[in-house]
Enzyme design. Structure first.
Site, short mmCIF file in Angstrom:
data_model
loop_
_atom_site.label_atom_id
_atom_site.label_comp_id
_atom_site.label_asym_id
_atom_site.label_seq_id
_atom_site.Cartn_x
_atom_site.Cartn_y
_atom_site.Cartn_z
N GLY A 151 14.21 33.78 -4.56
CA GLY A 151 15.21 33.95 -3.51
C GLY A 151 14.70 33.44 -2.17
N SER A 153 16.26 30.03 -0.48
CA SER A 153 17.31 29.32 0.26
C SER A 153 18.49 30.22 0.62
CB SER A 153 17.82 28.13 -0.56
OG SER A 153 16.79 27.20 -0.76
N SER A 185 18.38 29.66 -8.55
CA SER A 185 18.48 29.22 -9.95
C SER A 185 18.21 30.36 -10.92
CB SER A 185 17.49 28.07 -10.20
OG SER A 185 17.80 26.97 -9.39
N GLU A 270 2.42 24.90 -7.24
CA GLU A 270 3.00 23.83 -8.05
C GLU A 270 2.62 22.44 -7.54
OE1 GLU A 270 7.37 23.71 -5.80
OE2 GLU A 270 7.24 24.03 -7.94
#
Length: 413
Positions: A151, A153, A185, A270
């Site tokens: 969470g 954006s 997402s 990442e």
């Protein structure tokens, strides 16, 4: 690192193949033995009955067979080999982690059907969470017993996280959360959302942000999935609304008002090997894109050159990282080049296929239950989805700013 290997190539351009003279790295015997052990594990344990396997519905929905598969990887230390054994790894070196991902890519095996849960959220909890949080929240995500969404954006605060307005007011042993997230997402399938909130509205823009673990079954949490460019039924994106949601204070990740540090760490997990995922997509395209005209062959040649360039730059960055050298700005070059090379090559394949490329649903590669349909869907879908690569993990404009200021030394405007 040792010498590059020539993997050979096709008799004619356009067949499914790896590009002629594809440069791939070999490593010292210990790393190659690690690769061989993992390859043997995959050969012995990959799920059977591929055509009947249930498919994931979103990036936080893991079918039961895939949960069992991920749990096996965790238990055997092959899920995230760089982690210690209690967290699904075997204390592997960076080069061993690289060949692990490379072996997954060779077989087009998607690492996890909850990619943000595995690659960002669990990693963030292991880095910044308490021991209780690690075992209560991170380990179940790693073992695919729970799934998680990110969470960050919000409307008006997409790439600019510091502009977020979702509030969390401390009240004794809990926080009361109010606000909205968007593009979250998989939120409708997730068990919890790692949520970035503003806990000090009077602090400077990059201060006063905190991070909370928000279970999605708490009263006041509303998740509304909505379709994408692919179609109304492509449900992954969500709006998430928080209305007086009471979150236990023990769900605070890291220190109060230090969420910016967690955010940088979350995305940092990442970054080091992110370029490899773009190289995988380019390599897939060399097998799936079948040029039939002079112009298409020329564009295919550009694809192959981009693949070689990305692997060369990525391997250089990998060597530096293996020596303990940090070069965050250079990783922005890899992210920008890799994501845009994939988008450009997919657009060229779409164009070369002509009107047939608009067929949907369709396949442009053989069915593979171990990966996402996104990677073998019709050319229109593959092209449309390529835009996510230029947004997620730091949008292209942000990468260009970093490169301009930190690589090229240009002044701030």
């Amino acid at each position: 690192m040792a010498k590059p290997v020539d993997e050979g190539g096709p008799d004619e351009l356009g067949a499914r193949h790896r590009p002629r003279s594809a440069v791939r790295l070999t490593f010292d015997p210990a790393v190659e033995a690690f690769r061989a052990e993992f390859a043997a594990f995959l050969d012995a344990h990959l799920p059977e009955g591929a055509e009947e396997l249930e498919r994931p519905r979103s990036t936080a929905h893991i079918p039961e067979w895939a949960r069992r598969w991920q749990r096996l990887l965790f238990d055997e230390g092959w899920l995230l080999p760089g982690n210690p054994p209690e967290f699904g790894g075997r204390d592997a070196s960076l080069l061993q982690q690289y060949v692990h991902l490379e072996e997954l890519a060779r077989r087009r095996i998607y690492h996890s059907f909850n990619p943000q849960g595995l690659g960002i959220i669990a990693a963030s909890l292991l880095s910044f969470g308490t021991e209780e949080q690690k075992h209560r929240w991170a380990v179940p995500v790693l073992r695919a017993e729970k799934t998680a969404a990110l969470g960050m954006s919000e409307p008006g605060a997409g790439s600019d996280l510091a502009s977020l307005r979702t509030r969390a007011e401390p009240r004794g042993d809990r926080f009361v959360v109010n606000g909205q997230k968007v593009w979250t997402s998989g939120a409708h399938d997730a068990d919890f959302i790692l949520t970035f909130v503003r806990t000090d509205p009077d602090a400077p823009k990059h201060k006063g942000i905190s991070v909370l673990i928000v279970p999605t079954d708490l009263p006041g949490v509303t998740r509304r999935p909505f379709g994408s460019l692919i179609g109304r039924g492509d449900l992954d994106f969500n709006e998430v609304f928080f209305e007086n949601v009471e979150v236990p204070a023990e769900n605070l990740v890291g220190e109060l008002n230090q969420g910016w540090t967690v955010a940088n760490g979350s995305l940092g997990h990442e970054r080091t090997l992110l370029w490899l995922s773009f190289a995988e997509r380019l390599e897939d395209l060399t097998q799936d894109f079948r040029p039939s005209t002079v112009l298409a062959r020329d564009r295919y040649a550009t694809l192959v050159m981009d693949l070689h360039a990305l692997r060369l730059m990525g391997s250089t960055a990998l060597a530096r990282a293996a020596r303990g050298e940090q070069d965050v700005a250079a990783l922005s070059v890899l992210k920008l080049f890799g994501s845009e090379a994939v988008q450009n090559a997919t657009e060229q394949a779409l164009d070369a296929a002509g009107p047939a490329a608009l067929a949907h649903p369709a396949r442009t590669a053989p069915f593979n239950p171990m990966t996402l349909e996104d990677f073998y869907a019709g050319w229109f879908e593959r092209y449309a989805r390529s835009f996510s690569g230029t947004i997620a993990g730091g949008a292209s404009d942000i990468q260009r700013t970093i490169i301009a200021e930190r690589v090229l030394g240009l002044p701030r405007s």
